[in-house]
Design a protein around this motif. Structure first.
Motif, PDB file in Angstrom:
ATOM      1  N   ARG A  90      -0.463  36.977   4.218  1.00 49.74           N
ATOM      2  CA  ARG A  90       0.038  37.884   3.184  1.00 49.74           C
ATOM      3  C   ARG A  90       0.905  37.073   2.213  1.00 49.74           C
ATOM      4  O   ARG A  90       1.298  35.947   2.514  1.00 49.74           O
ATOM      5  CB  ARG A  90       0.860  39.019   3.808  1.00 49.74           C
ATOM      6  CG  ARG A  90       0.052  39.884   4.765  1.00 49.74           C
ATOM      7  CD  ARG A  90       0.834  41.126   5.173  1.00 49.74           C
ATOM      8  NE  ARG A  90       2.136  40.762   5.718  1.00 49.74           N
ATOM      9  CZ  ARG A  90       3.221  41.547   5.677  1.00 49.74           C
ATOM     10  NH1 ARG A  90       3.147  42.732   5.077  1.00 49.74           N
ATOM     11  NH2 ARG A  90       4.359  41.158   6.212  1.00 49.74           N
ATOM     12  N   TYR A  91       1.208  37.667   1.060  1.00 47.13           N
ATOM     13  CA  TYR A  91       1.952  36.951   0.028  1.00 47.13           C
ATOM     14  C   TYR A  91       2.998  37.867  -0.588  1.00 47.13           C
ATOM     15  O   TYR A  91       2.746  39.064  -0.801  1.00 47.13           O
ATOM     16  CB  TYR A  91       1.015  36.452  -1.073  1.00 47.13           C
ATOM     17  CG  TYR A  91       1.748  35.847  -2.253  1.00 47.13           C
ATOM     18  CD1 TYR A  91       2.346  34.598  -2.166  1.00 47.13           C
ATOM     19  CD2 TYR A  91       1.848  36.556  -3.458  1.00 47.13           C
ATOM     20  CE1 TYR A  91       3.029  34.043  -3.245  1.00 47.13           C
ATOM     21  CE2 TYR A  91       2.528  36.006  -4.544  1.00 47.13           C
ATOM     22  CZ  TYR A  91       3.116  34.757  -4.430  1.00 47.13           C
ATOM     23  OH  TYR A  91       3.805  34.223  -5.489  1.00 47.13           O
ATOM     24  N   ALA A  92       4.181  37.286  -0.872  1.00 47.34           N
ATOM     25  CA  ALA A  92       5.244  38.026  -1.544  1.00 47.34           C
ATOM     26  C   ALA A  92       5.887  37.154  -2.612  1.00 47.34           C
ATOM     27  O   ALA A  92       6.164  35.972  -2.368  1.00 47.34           O
ATOM     28  CB  ALA A  92       6.301  38.484  -0.542  1.00 47.34           C
ATOM     29  N   ASP A  93       6.113  37.734  -3.787  1.00 46.59           N
ATOM     30  CA  ASP A  93       6.885  37.077  -4.832  1.00 46.59           C
ATOM     31  C   ASP A  93       8.275  37.693  -4.801  1.00 46.59           C
ATOM     32  O   ASP A  93       8.465  38.870  -5.130  1.00 46.59           O
ATOM     33  CB  ASP A  93       6.240  37.300  -6.203  1.00 46.59           C
ATOM     34  CG  ASP A  93       6.921  36.481  -7.300  1.00 46.59           C
ATOM     35  OD1 ASP A  93       8.109  36.128  -7.133  1.00 46.59           O
ATOM     36  OD2 ASP A  93       6.256  36.196  -8.312  1.00 46.59           O
ATOM     37  N   LEU A  94       9.262  36.920  -4.395  1.00 44.88           N
ATOM     38  CA  LEU A  94      10.629  37.413  -4.223  1.00 44.88           C
ATOM     39  C   LEU A  94      11.430  37.390  -5.507  1.00 44.88           C
ATOM     40  O   LEU A  94      12.550  37.917  -5.559  1.00 44.88           O
ATOM     41  CB  LEU A  94      11.348  36.580  -3.155  1.00 44.88           C
ATOM     42  CG  LEU A  94      10.667  36.518  -1.781  1.00 44.88           C
ATOM     43  CD1 LEU A  94      11.477  35.633  -0.841  1.00 44.88           C
ATOM     44  CD2 LEU A  94      10.483  37.906  -1.206  1.00 44.88           C
TER      45      LEU A  94
END
Length: 365
Positions: A90-94
């Protein structure tokens, strides 16, 4: 700081969820709450890579990096025998340059890190904060309480929850490292997955050196068979400079450790320490000018040079060659290597270190 890969953290957020259950009214409750809340926000921001790739607004650069990361993730399972689970799928842009900021501290005349102890994690030589201002405030409070402490706050691109979060999606890929150069991206993924293979409470040097060995050998394996000649050449250049940096700092760490253990008075030690640190900075400037073409990759590290920065660096590097020797002893068989690491992890700390440094064969006496 451009290069903070060797300054990661284990479980700064995810394991706080478990620790909270056993602390009740402990004075550490506020810290653990921020850790747990920060990790929950991170998990909520993460989306499956396939969903991100399907979004119409995703940039071509991010698409390429995510696809590359998934090939690395499959390689980790098929070739390095690392865990096959939901982590890094999965991927997250913080929206920030680091996932957490770590605070480390050491006495004025010692390379022994100050430690904090928590349920599940055991004792560790850092405290991680999801908010940079909170990290800096805690560092200032440490120095207010003890002016002789040397403190450093540094950014961390990734951390591991040791597999505890796999049931809710696992540790995600993050904007804080997804655009790393190919060799470094592979190494980071392999390093963090290695923490799910073996972890020993109260032994950060063992944990980090093991993961660093997997990172180094795993990245080399990826680059040799999966990457372009240009990527291999770029990684080799950066790796050479990392080795030269480690050799330089390691040499001065040894001199400082001998100084602090010696018979000189505190005033004499302070004077000798100042001279050694000045010599180290001058050696770095010469190395940078003569061999690196002026590359400033480690300028930020030297700007904060103190006992704390030297002590945390040693936790990631000193034992890694011993783990690589163990992998060689197992003829590059990753599964057998992990079995031996897990065997060592189950031993008492002094015995574990002795066997590792002696590079004993499995079960030797």
């Amino acid at each position: 700081m451009r290069r903070a890969r060797w300054l990661a953290s284990i479980g700064a957020g995810g394991l706080a969820l478990l620790a909270l259950l056993s602390l009740g009214g402990c004075a550490e409750l506020g810290y653990l709450r921020q850790s747990a809340a920060g990790h929950l926000r991170l998990m909520a921001a993460a989306k499956p890579v396939d969903e991100v790739l399907a979004q119409p607004g995703v940039s071509a650069d991010l698409r390429q990096r995510l696809l590359l990361s998934q090939r690395m993730r499959s390689f980790a399972v098929s070739e390095l025998k690392l865990p096959d689970n939901s982590s890094y799928r999965r991927y997250a842009d913080l929206g920030r340059p680091a996932v957490v900021w770590n605070v480390v501290a050491a006495p004025e005349l010692s390379l022994q890190l100050k430690t904090w102890c928590f349920p599940v994690m055991g004792c560790v030589g850092y405290r991680g904060y999801f908010d940079q201002a909170q990290a800096q405030a805690f560092a200032a409070e440490l120095q207010r309480q003890d002016a002789s402490l040397e403190v450093q706050v540094y950014p961390v691109p990734a951390y591991s929850t040791l597999g505890w979060s796999n049931w809710v999606g696992g540790d995600p890929l993050l904007n804080t490292f997804i655009r790393y150069p190919e060799g470094e991206l592979a190494g980071l993924i392999f390093h963090e997955l290695a923490h799910q293979v073996a972890y020993v409470a109260d032994d950060t040097p063992f944990n980090e050196a093991f993961a660093t060995a997997v990172e180094r050998r795993g990245a080399a394996a990826w680059l040799s068979g999966q990457a372009s000649p240009a990527a291999r050449e770029a990684y080799a250049k950066r790796q050479l400079r990392r080795e030269q940096f480690r050799a330089l700092t390691g040499r001065y760490r040894q001199q400082l450790a001998a100084l602090y253990a010696g018979p000189l008075s505190a005033a004499e030690q302070r004077a000798a320490k100042a001279a050694l640190l000045q010599d180290m900075r001058q050696d770095y400037e010469r190395l940078k000018a003569d061999a690196w073409g002026g590359d400033k990759a480690y300028d930020a590290w030297f700007a904060q040079l103190n006992n704390a920065s030297l002590a945390i660096l040693s936790a990631y590097t000193d034992l890694s060659p011993a783990f690589e020797a163990l992998l060689d002893h197992e003829q590059g068989d990753w599964q057998r290597f992990y079995v031996q690491v897990q065997r060592l992890a189950a031993l008492p700390k002094s015995q574990r270190l002795q066997e590792l440094l002696n590079n004993k064969s499995p079960g030797a006496h």
